[in-house]
Design a protein around this motif. Structure first.
Motif, PDB file in Angstrom:
ATOM      1  N   GLU A  63       0.768  -1.123   0.115  1.00 24.53           N
ATOM      2  CA  GLU A  63       0.083   0.130  -0.101  1.00 24.53           C
ATOM      3  C   GLU A  63       0.742   1.280   0.063  1.00 24.53           C
ATOM      4  OE1 GLU A  63      -2.330  -0.387   3.416  1.00 24.53           O
ATOM      5  OE2 GLU A  63      -3.775  -1.921   2.467  1.00 24.53           O
ATOM      6  N   GLN A  64       1.900   1.271   0.720  1.00 26.77           N
ATOM      7  CA  GLN A  64       2.843   2.333   0.756  1.00 26.77           C
ATOM      8  C   GLN A  64       3.503   2.591  -0.640  1.00 26.77           C
ATOM      9  OE1 GLN A  64       3.153   4.284   3.155  1.00 26.77           O
ATOM     10  NE2 GLN A  64       4.806   5.478   2.484  1.00 26.77           N
ATOM     11  N   GLU A  65       3.815   1.383  -1.292  1.00 26.10           N
ATOM     12  CA  GLU A  65       4.633   1.639  -2.361  1.00 26.10           C
ATOM     13  C   GLU A  65       3.600   2.169  -3.502  1.00 26.10           C
ATOM     14  OE1 GLU A  65       6.036  -2.246  -3.540  1.00 26.10           O
ATOM     15  OE2 GLU A  65       7.823  -2.018  -2.204  1.00 26.10           O
ATOM     16  N   GLU A  66       2.303   1.682  -3.221  1.00 21.71           N
ATOM     17  CA  GLU A  66       1.326   2.224  -4.310  1.00 21.71           C
ATOM     18  C   GLU A  66       1.045   3.553  -4.168  1.00 21.71           C
ATOM     19  OE1 GLU A  66      -3.378   1.197  -5.419  1.00 21.71           O
ATOM     20  OE2 GLU A  66      -2.489   0.178  -3.993  1.00 21.71           O
ATOM     21  N   LEU A  67       0.711   4.042  -2.743  1.00 18.78           N
ATOM     22  CA  LEU A  67       0.783   5.377  -2.291  1.00 18.78           C
ATOM     23  C   LEU A  67       1.890   6.409  -2.902  1.00 18.78           C
ATOM     24  CD1 LEU A  67      -0.920   7.677  -1.105  1.00 18.78           C
ATOM     25  CD2 LEU A  67       0.382   7.294   0.940  1.00 18.78           C
ATOM     26  N   GLU A  68       3.121   5.773  -2.780  1.00 13.73           N
ATOM     27  CA  GLU A  68       4.224   6.628  -3.411  1.00 13.73           C
ATOM     28  C   GLU A  68       4.315   6.674  -4.844  1.00 13.73           C
ATOM     29  OE1 GLU A  68       7.866   4.866  -1.951  1.00 13.73           O
ATOM     30  OE2 GLU A  68       7.642   5.406  -0.047  1.00 13.73           O
ATOM     31  N   LEU A  69       3.793   5.709  -5.642  1.00 13.35           N
ATOM     32  CA  LEU A  69       3.630   5.668  -6.788  1.00 13.35           C
ATOM     33  C   LEU A  69       2.643   6.374  -7.421  1.00 13.35           C
ATOM     34  CD1 LEU A  69       4.425   4.438  -9.674  1.00 13.35           C
ATOM     35  CD2 LEU A  69       2.685   2.712  -9.596  1.00 13.35           C
ATOM     36  N   ARG A  70       1.445   6.582  -6.724  1.00 14.03           N
ATOM     37  CA  ARG A  70       0.401   7.674  -6.961  1.00 14.03           C
ATOM     38  C   ARG A  70       0.835   9.303  -6.606  1.00 14.03           C
ATOM     39  NH1 ARG A  70      -4.928   6.420  -4.178  1.00 14.03           N
ATOM     40  NH2 ARG A  70      -5.542   8.492  -5.397  1.00 14.03           N
ATOM     41  N   MET A  71       1.811   9.154  -5.713  1.00 15.52           N
ATOM     42  CA  MET A  71       2.434  10.511  -5.454  1.00 15.52           C
ATOM     43  C   MET A  71       3.331  11.032  -6.700  1.00 15.52           C
ATOM     44  SD  MET A  71       1.203  11.917  -2.859  1.00 15.52           S
ATOM     45  CE  MET A  71       2.287  13.145  -2.436  1.00 15.52           C
ATOM     46  N   LYS A  72       4.140  10.031  -6.982  1.00 17.00           N
ATOM     47  CA  LYS A  72       5.028  10.326  -8.107  1.00 17.00           C
ATOM     48  C   LYS A  72       4.249  10.746  -9.534  1.00 17.00           C
ATOM     49  CE  LYS A  72       8.780   7.510  -6.681  1.00 17.00           C
ATOM     50  NZ  LYS A  72       9.670   6.136  -6.836  1.00 17.00           N
ATOM     51  N   GLU A  73       3.143   9.904  -9.787  1.00 16.87           N
ATOM     52  CA  GLU A  73       2.301  10.222 -10.904  1.00 16.87           C
ATOM     53  C   GLU A  73       1.751  11.846 -10.681  1.00 16.87           C
ATOM     54  OE1 GLU A  73      -0.673   7.568 -11.178  1.00 16.87           O
ATOM     55  OE2 GLU A  73       0.667   5.854 -11.696  1.00 16.87           O
ATOM     56  N   LEU A  74       1.313  12.054  -9.290  1.00 16.93           N
ATOM     57  CA  LEU A  74       0.826  13.404  -9.464  1.00 16.93           C
ATOM     58  C   LEU A  74       1.992  14.556  -9.563  1.00 16.93           C
ATOM     59  CD1 LEU A  74      -1.666  12.805  -6.263  1.00 16.93           C
ATOM     60  CD2 LEU A  74      -2.358  13.314  -8.509  1.00 16.93           C
ATOM     61  N   GLN A  75       3.083  13.999  -9.090  1.00 19.01           N
ATOM     62  CA  GLN A  75       4.209  15.029  -9.362  1.00 19.01           C
ATOM     63  C   GLN A  75       4.543  15.409 -10.715  1.00 19.01           C
ATOM     64  OE1 GLN A  75       7.513  13.851  -6.813  1.00 19.01           O
ATOM     65  NE2 GLN A  75       8.798  15.824  -7.309  1.00 19.01           N
ATOM     66  N   MET A  76       4.652  14.093 -11.580  1.00 18.72           N
ATOM     67  CA  MET A  76       4.986  14.172 -12.606  1.00 18.72           C
ATOM     68  C   MET A  76       3.774  15.215 -13.547  1.00 18.72           C
ATOM     69  SD  MET A  76       6.204  10.259 -13.503  1.00 18.72           S
ATOM     70  CE  MET A  76       6.384  10.732 -15.071  1.00 18.72           C
TER      71      MET A  76
END
Length: 584
Positions: A331-344
């Motif tokens: 879940e943490q990795e998925e949240l980090e991935l979503r944060m990276k997508e939002l950042q991109m």
């Protein structure tokens, strides 16, 4: 596969102990000794030539752990079975690694207790190398150790230690864990014997799979006598010994899915009885009702686990904790991935805004250049107009028309400049909105971090609440079963009393009928007696009853010796008077 993972952890400790300079390599001679000891302890035929052939290209140099693993898997672990004593195997690996890593002078626990902590570390450590134990498992072990010592868990003390771990790292090595337990930091107020007994109890539960143990009375199969034995419950068997030192073993009770255990009524002067039905039936007497219920519940739990093919409760709990950590990590990795997508996406938006800003700047520059050219042209026209004014008076009207036309173009150009200024202000507003959006994004990130921390704490609290609920449920179920058993006993006693009361009622009715019959006979006898008394009264002077004479002195009459004595005569007179009074 689980047995291989456990063996690899112990072998890893032994291998790293042989790696003196921590280069990840061990000499071939040391590996020969290690391989021979492993084969001897695990009862595997040792092939001394296999290691030489496996590393025949490197006869002199050291052997790395990556090079030793294929040999270890092929020639040792692939041949291993569960017919060896795993405690001896762990002792051998412990001996190799403890000599170089354990400083006994700084510990308040013995070498044997340190070995048990080492085994518990291997059981709770993560399945990755180098081996470490994380904060959650450290808390689990320390809580169990505190409960085993009979102490109370101090949450604040562990929270301080958790903060210390987070500041430095979030895990411990095996020697750091032994130092933590051996320093007595979490056993303040307890003596060394209590600490040693607590470590031994946790070791027996987690490593030896001892679910319950204690003294109880057992009925023999041949002589039928009752003997006190020390019982040890494991997931698939119950062993009983002469004493708790486990020196002399008297027998085993094998458990499987078809076994059952049930409570029994008190008999033969023994109380708190229960029966274990396996290949044979075993009658056991506990010291009190609570321990009887605890043993029945524990044995039923083992039978249920065997029927369902599930491991021991502590092993299943360890697997669940690991699965929960993996789930949280995903879940943490998925949240980090979503944060990276939002950042991109945000960066792409910023690039787009930057491109728009550059376009507007270019348009502004072009407008400025055009204005400059216009001003230069106007200046030139004015100079030319002044120079040609006198010479071109004839064409003034034409020139005025041209000037009017130029004025119109100038007005249009000014209008365009004002539009560009409006676009520039809009660009500044967009840049201001972008800055505010970045501030909002930072606030959202801080809020998400705080929510994650709160979620972690809430999960820990929920897990504690869940454990307390499970404990309360188990205690409530035990009390409920005890109340149901007492209710059944009272109902049986009431039914027995009702049956006795019905029997007494029938006996009373029979006795009443007999009494009525006796009264009727007595009344008939009384009537007959009255009739005979009347007849006797009439014939009294003529009739004399002849009865056996007494040995005493007889009465003398005028006709000779009487047939009865004076005592008999007085007795007869007394009876006659009573009969006469009853007749009246």
């Amino acid at each position: 596969m689980a047995l291989r993972d456990e063996l690899l952890k112990s072998i890893w400790h032994a291998f790293t102990a042989l790696d003196v300079d921590r280069s990840g390599k061990v000499s071939k001679s040391q590996l020969k000794v290690l391989s021979h000891n492993l084969c001897t302890v695990m009862k595997i035929p040792h092939d001394p030539v296999a290691l030489e052939e496996h590393f025949k290209d490197d006869d002199e140099g050291p052997v790395s752990n990556q090079g030793y693993m294929p040999y270890l898997n092929k020639f040792i672990l692939d041949k291993v079975s569960d017919n060896f004593d795993q405690q001896d195997f762990n002792r051998m690996c412990w001996t190799l690694c403890s000599r170089k890593n354990l400083d006994q002078s700084k510990l308040i626990i013995s070498n044997d207790d340190a070995f048990k902590v080492w085994c518990i570390f291997n059981f709770l450590a993560e399945d990755r190398y180098p081996l470490v134990i994380i904060t959650e498992e450290i808390e689990y072990f320390l809580r169990k150790l505190t409960d085993a010592m009979g102490g109370s868990w101090v949450e604040e003390r562990f929270e301080d230690y958790r903060l210390h771990l987070n500041a430095r790292q979030q895990n411990l090595s095996v020697w750091e864990l032994i130092g933590l337990v051996g320093s007595g930091h979490f056993s303040k107020g307890m003596d060394r014997q209590s600490l040693s007994m607590g470590i031994n109890e946790v070791y027996q539960e987690l490593i030896l799979d001892v679910l319950k143990q204690g003294y109880m009375m057992k009925k023999g199969h041949k002589r039928k006598n009752w003997t006190e034995r020390w019982f040890v419950l494991k997931p698939s068997s119950i062993s009983y010994y002469v004493g708790e030192d486990l020196v002399e073993k008297k027998g085993d009770i094998q458990l499987d899915g078809s076994c059952c255990v049930e409570a029994m009524q008190d008999k033969e002067g023994k109380k708190c009885l229960f029966l274990i039905k396996s290949q044979k039936s075993f009658e056991i007497s506990a010291s009190d009702k609570k321990k009887k219920q605890e043993w029945i519940q524990a044995i039923q739990t083992c039978v249920t686990l065997l029927r369902q093919g599930r491991p021991a409760p502590h092993r299943e709990a360890r697997q669940k904790r690991r699965e929960q950590r993996l789930k949280q990590q995903a879940e943490q990795e998925e949240l980090e991935l979503r944060m990276k997508e939002l950042q991109m996406a945000n960066e792409a938006k910023q690039v787009e805004l930057e491109n728009m800003r550059k376009v507007l700047e270019e348009a502004t520059a072009n407008a400025a250049e055009e204005e400059q050219r216009r001003l230069q042209t106007q200046t030139e026209l004015q100079d030319r107009y002044r120079m040609d004014l006198e010479r071109e008076k004839m064409v003034r009207l034409q020139m005025e028309e041209q000037v009017a036309q130029k004025s119109t173009e100038l007005e249009q150009y000014l209008q365009r400049v004002r539009e560009l200024e409006d676009m520039y202000r809009q660009l500044e507003d967009a840049l201001e909105d972008e800055r505010r959006a970045r501030q909002d994004e930072e606030e959202v990130r801080r809020l998400q971090a705080r929510l994650l921390e709160e979620e972690s704490s809430k999960r820990a609290e929920l897990e504690q609440v869940h454990l307390r609920q499970q404990k309360a449920i188990s205690e409530t179920e035990a009390e409920k079963e005890e109340l149901q058993r007492e209710r059944r006993e009272k109902e049986e006693a009431l039914e027995e009393a009702m049956r006795q009361l019905e029997g007494l009622e029938e006996e009373r009715k029979g006795a009443l009928e007999q009494y009525q019959m006796v009264m009727k006979k007595l009344e008939d006898a009384t009537n007959n007696t009255k009739t005979w008394k009347h007849k006797v009264a009439k014939q009294e002077g003529l009739l004399r009853l002849i009865q056996p004479g007494a040995k005493g002195q007889r009465l003398i009459t005028n006709w000779g010796p009487a047939a009865f004595s004076d005592a008999e005569l007085s007795l007869r007179e007394k009876k006659w008077q009573e009969m006469k009074s009853q007749g009246q």
